[in-house]
Every structure is written in C-alpha cells, then in structure tokens.
Design a protein around this motif. Structure first.
Motif, PDB file in Angstrom:
ATOM      1  N   ALA A  45       0.736  -1.154   0.086  1.00  0.00           N
ATOM      2  CA  ALA A  45       0.109   0.017  -0.083  1.00  0.00           C
ATOM      3  C   ALA A  45       0.844   1.194  -0.136  1.00  0.00           C
ATOM      4  O   ALA A  45       1.879   1.219   0.659  1.00  0.00           O
ATOM      5  CB  ALA A  45      -0.965   0.079   1.310  1.00  0.00           C
ATOM      6  N   ASP A  46       0.324   2.278  -0.637  1.00  0.00           N
ATOM      7  CA  ASP A  46       0.911   3.495  -0.487  1.00  0.00           C
ATOM      8  C   ASP A  46       0.865   4.404   0.541  1.00  0.00           C
ATOM      9  O   ASP A  46       1.988   4.780   1.028  1.00  0.00           O
ATOM     10  CB  ASP A  46       0.436   4.592  -1.581  1.00  0.00           C
ATOM     11  N   LEU A  47      -0.315   4.031   1.252  1.00  0.00           N
ATOM     12  CA  LEU A  47      -0.661   4.746   2.505  1.00  0.00           C
ATOM     13  C   LEU A  47      -0.793   3.748   3.553  1.00  0.00           C
ATOM     14  O   LEU A  47      -1.606   2.692   3.429  1.00  0.00           O
ATOM     15  CB  LEU A  47      -1.692   5.788   2.513  1.00  0.00           C
ATOM     16  N   HIS A  48      -0.266   4.004   4.928  1.00  0.00           N
ATOM     17  CA  HIS A  48      -0.722   3.239   5.773  1.00  0.00           C
ATOM     18  C   HIS A  48      -1.567   4.094   6.895  1.00  0.00           C
ATOM     19  O   HIS A  48      -1.025   5.214   7.376  1.00  0.00           O
ATOM     20  CB  HIS A  48       0.388   2.661   6.636  1.00  0.00           C
ATOM     21  N   ILE A  49      -2.665   3.776   7.546  1.00  0.00           N
ATOM     22  CA  ILE A  49      -3.492   4.639   8.679  1.00  0.00           C
ATOM     23  C   ILE A  49      -3.415   3.561   9.772  1.00  0.00           C
ATOM     24  O   ILE A  49      -3.816   2.490   9.595  1.00  0.00           O
ATOM     25  CB  ILE A  49      -4.933   5.093   8.266  1.00  0.00           C
ATOM     26  N   SER A  50      -3.008   4.040  10.712  1.00  0.00           N
ATOM     27  CA  SER A  50      -3.193   3.589  11.921  1.00  0.00           C
ATOM     28  C   SER A  50      -4.129   4.332  12.993  1.00  0.00           C
ATOM     29  O   SER A  50      -3.871   5.582  13.188  1.00  0.00           O
ATOM     30  CB  SER A  50      -1.577   3.233  12.561  1.00  0.00           C
ATOM     31  N   ILE A  51      -4.929   3.626  13.778  1.00  0.00           N
ATOM     32  CA  ILE A  51      -5.665   4.226  14.555  1.00  0.00           C
ATOM     33  C   ILE A  51      -5.731   3.716  15.962  1.00  0.00           C
ATOM     34  O   ILE A  51      -5.865   2.423  16.227  1.00  0.00           O
ATOM     35  CB  ILE A  51      -7.177   4.166  14.002  1.00  0.00           C
ATOM     36  N   THR A  52      -5.725   4.530  17.125  1.00  0.00           N
ATOM     37  CA  THR A  52      -5.741   3.878  18.558  1.00  0.00           C
ATOM     38  C   THR A  52      -7.109   4.644  19.069  1.00  0.00           C
ATOM     39  O   THR A  52      -7.238   5.962  19.162  1.00  0.00           O
ATOM     40  CB  THR A  52      -4.477   4.316  19.226  1.00  0.00           C
ATOM     41  N   LEU A  53      -7.909   3.857  19.322  1.00  0.00           N
ATOM     42  CA  LEU A  53      -9.044   4.364  20.328  1.00  0.00           C
ATOM     43  C   LEU A  53      -8.732   4.674  21.613  1.00  0.00           C
ATOM     44  O   LEU A  53      -8.281   3.942  22.484  1.00  0.00           O
ATOM     45  CB  LEU A  53     -10.420   3.482  20.262  1.00  0.00           C
ATOM     46  N   ILE A  54      -9.022   5.903  21.970  1.00  0.00           N
ATOM     47  CA  ILE A  54      -8.242   6.386  23.209  1.00  0.00           C
ATOM     48  C   ILE A  54      -9.412   6.464  24.407  1.00  0.00           C
ATOM     49  O   ILE A  54      -9.254   5.797  25.377  1.00  0.00           O
ATOM     50  CB  ILE A  54      -7.742   7.861  23.288  1.00  0.00           C
ATOM     51  N   ILE A  76     -16.270  10.352  21.559  1.00  0.00           N
ATOM     52  CA  ILE A  76     -15.230   9.008  21.265  1.00  0.00           C
ATOM     53  C   ILE A  76     -13.902  10.007  20.579  1.00  0.00           C
ATOM     54  O   ILE A  76     -14.255  10.767  20.048  1.00  0.00           O
ATOM     55  CB  ILE A  76     -15.511   7.929  20.277  1.00  0.00           C
ATOM     56  N   GLN A  77     -12.801   9.409  21.042  1.00  0.00           N
ATOM     57  CA  GLN A  77     -11.686  10.151  20.626  1.00  0.00           C
ATOM     58  C   GLN A  77     -10.694   8.963  20.266  1.00  0.00           C
ATOM     59  O   GLN A  77     -10.566   7.969  20.868  1.00  0.00           O
ATOM     60  CB  GLN A  77     -11.008  10.793  22.036  1.00  0.00           C
ATOM     61  N   CYS A  78      -9.994   9.404  19.177  1.00  0.00           N
ATOM     62  CA  CYS A  78      -8.653   8.466  18.826  1.00  0.00           C
ATOM     63  C   CYS A  78      -7.815   9.075  18.294  1.00  0.00           C
ATOM     64  O   CYS A  78      -7.731  10.406  17.941  1.00  0.00           O
ATOM     65  CB  CYS A  78      -9.094   7.508  17.566  1.00  0.00           C
ATOM     66  N   GLU A  79      -6.593   8.460  18.403  1.00  0.00           N
ATOM     67  CA  GLU A  79      -5.386   9.155  17.743  1.00  0.00           C
ATOM     68  C   GLU A  79      -5.063   8.378  16.252  1.00  0.00           C
ATOM     69  O   GLU A  79      -5.303   7.227  16.192  1.00  0.00           O
ATOM     70  CB  GLU A  79      -4.215   8.609  18.655  1.00  0.00           C
ATOM     71  N   THR A  80      -4.904   9.125  15.106  1.00  0.00           N
ATOM     72  CA  THR A  80      -4.350   8.714  14.079  1.00  0.00           C
ATOM     73  C   THR A  80      -3.109   8.871  13.364  1.00  0.00           C
ATOM     74  O   THR A  80      -2.494  10.242  13.644  1.00  0.00           O
ATOM     75  CB  THR A  80      -5.624   9.129  12.919  1.00  0.00           C
ATOM     76  N   ASN A  81      -2.595   8.269  12.700  1.00  0.00           N
ATOM     77  CA  ASN A  81      -1.194   8.296  12.001  1.00  0.00           C
ATOM     78  C   ASN A  81      -1.295   8.008  10.588  1.00  0.00           C
ATOM     79  O   ASN A  81      -1.957   6.834  10.290  1.00  0.00           O
ATOM     80  CB  ASN A  81      -0.141   7.634  12.577  1.00  0.00           C
ATOM     81  N   LEU A  82      -0.858   8.742   9.851  1.00  0.00           N
ATOM     82  CA  LEU A  82      -1.108   8.366   8.210  1.00  0.00           C
ATOM     83  C   LEU A  82       0.347   8.547   7.848  1.00  0.00           C
ATOM     84  O   LEU A  82       0.951   9.806   7.781  1.00  0.00           O
ATOM     85  CB  LEU A  82      -2.034   9.229   7.497  1.00  0.00           C
ATOM     86  N   LEU A  83       0.929   7.330   7.220  1.00  0.00           N
ATOM     87  CA  LEU A  83       2.267   7.424   6.734  1.00  0.00           C
ATOM     88  C   LEU A  83       2.068   7.151   5.044  1.00  0.00           C
ATOM     89  O   LEU A  83       1.288   6.217   4.754  1.00  0.00           O
ATOM     90  CB  LEU A  83       2.901   6.337   7.112  1.00  0.00           C
ATOM     91  N   ASP A  84       2.760   7.803   4.699  1.00  0.00           N
ATOM     92  CA  ASP A  84       2.872   7.794   2.861  1.00  0.00           C
ATOM     93  C   ASP A  84       4.273   6.991   2.728  1.00  0.00           C
ATOM     94  O   ASP A  84       5.361   7.398   3.121  1.00  0.00           O
ATOM     95  CB  ASP A  84       2.976   9.352   2.299  1.00  0.00           C
ATOM     96  N   ARG A  85       4.204   5.588   2.576  1.00  0.00           N
ATOM     97  CA  ARG A  85       5.177   4.824   2.210  1.00  0.00           C
ATOM     98  C   ARG A  85       6.053   5.309   1.207  1.00  0.00           C
ATOM     99  O   ARG A  85       7.235   4.867   0.932  1.00  0.00           O
ATOM    100  CB  ARG A  85       4.766   3.385   1.874  1.00  0.00           C
ATOM    101  N   ARG A  86       5.642   5.966   0.280  1.00  0.00           N
ATOM    102  CA  ARG A  86       6.124   6.147  -0.940  1.00  0.00           C
ATOM    103  C   ARG A  86       7.515   7.201  -0.694  1.00  0.00           C
ATOM    104  O   ARG A  86       8.367   7.313  -1.333  1.00  0.00           O
ATOM    105  CB  ARG A  86       5.380   6.851  -2.191  1.00  0.00           C
ATOM    106  N   ILE A  87       7.349   8.025   0.344  1.00  0.00           N
ATOM    107  CA  ILE A  87       8.215   9.009   0.720  1.00  0.00           C
ATOM    108  C   ILE A  87       8.831   8.838   2.132  1.00  0.00           C
ATOM    109  O   ILE A  87       9.559   9.795   2.554  1.00  0.00           O
ATOM    110  CB  ILE A  87       7.838  10.677   0.389  1.00  0.00           C
TER     111      ILE A  87
END
Length: 140
Positions: A45-54, A76-87
């Motif tokens: 995948a070009d992008l990875h999204i990771s989510i943590t429900l806080i 509800i609250q969550c922490e998200t990270n989005l990584l562009d693997r291409r760069i």
C-alpha cells in the motif's frame, strides 16, 4: 497521487470490547465505496493508516453534567497516524480526532462480529469513521 491504502489493525484502549472491529468495518465500507483509493495489504500500500481508540464516554458513563445538559449523548476520541510509504513521511502524526454524538436511538442494540454494541455506541463509531474518511480526502 496515492492509489492504495492499508488500514493497520486498530488498537482499542477503551474498556468496551469490539469498538475496533466495528470501526474497521465502517472504514472498510466507506473506502470500498470510493474508487479513487483502493484498500491493499500493508506491504504494497502507498499509505498506512493506524488508529488507536483512546476513550469513549456516554451519558450513562463518563460524560460531565455540562456535556449532558448541552445534548451530548456520547463522545469518542482516537489518535490517528497516516504514513505515506512512497516518501516514508508521516502526513498525520499523532493527530487526535474527537466526535460528539448529540442524537441517538437509545434502546437500539446491534450485533457486530458477535459482540452486542448499543445503538448509541454504534452511531458514534459511524460518525468517527465518516470523520476519518472525510479527513483522508480533504487532506489530499
């Protein structure tokens, strides 16, 4: 320019089992309805999204009197990270997303993946999935 995304396993730090499964199902449903970004395995995948429900709060547990009096039924609250693997760069780094539910079907229960989730909780998860989805496409 990204064409593919991987939804990494969602982490659940709340005390309500099954929220991560429901959120994953909601996000998958939304992403499959959009032809501009395809869900793919993490290794390609070009992008990875990771989510943590806080945290999650409802009007029967955790909300303040001020929140309840202002009409909030759940938050509800969550922490998200989005990584562009291409760069190899984080696009969202520890971004906190919060959603408030102000109306709900109080007595409705749904069974998702074998776990009973109240209608109110299910609705706040749907709102969170919609907000994450909208943010994905508004960011790009």
């Amino acid at each position: 320019d990204a064409k593919t995304i991987a939804i990494l396993p969602i982490q659940n730090q709340t005390f309500i089992a099954g929220l991560e499964t429901d959120l994953s199902e909601q996000l998958n449903r939304l992403l499959r309805s959009n032809s501009s970004l395809k869900i793919s395995p993490a290794h390609i995948a070009d992008l990875h999204i990771s989510i943590t429900l806080i945290k999650i709060k409802t009007n029967t547990y955790g909300l303040s009197k001020e929140q309840i009096s202002s009409g909030i039924k759940a938050t509800i609250q969550c922490e998200t990270n989005l990584l562009d693997r291409r760069i190899n760069k984080n696009i969202w780094d520890s971004s906190i997303i919060t959603v408030n539910l102000t109306e709900s079907l109080e007595n409705e229960m749904e069974n998702t993946s074998g776990i009973s989730i109240s209608g109110k909780t299910r609705q706040v998860i749907k709102l969170l999935a919609a907000k994450i989805y909208a943010r994905l496409f508004n960011t790009f």
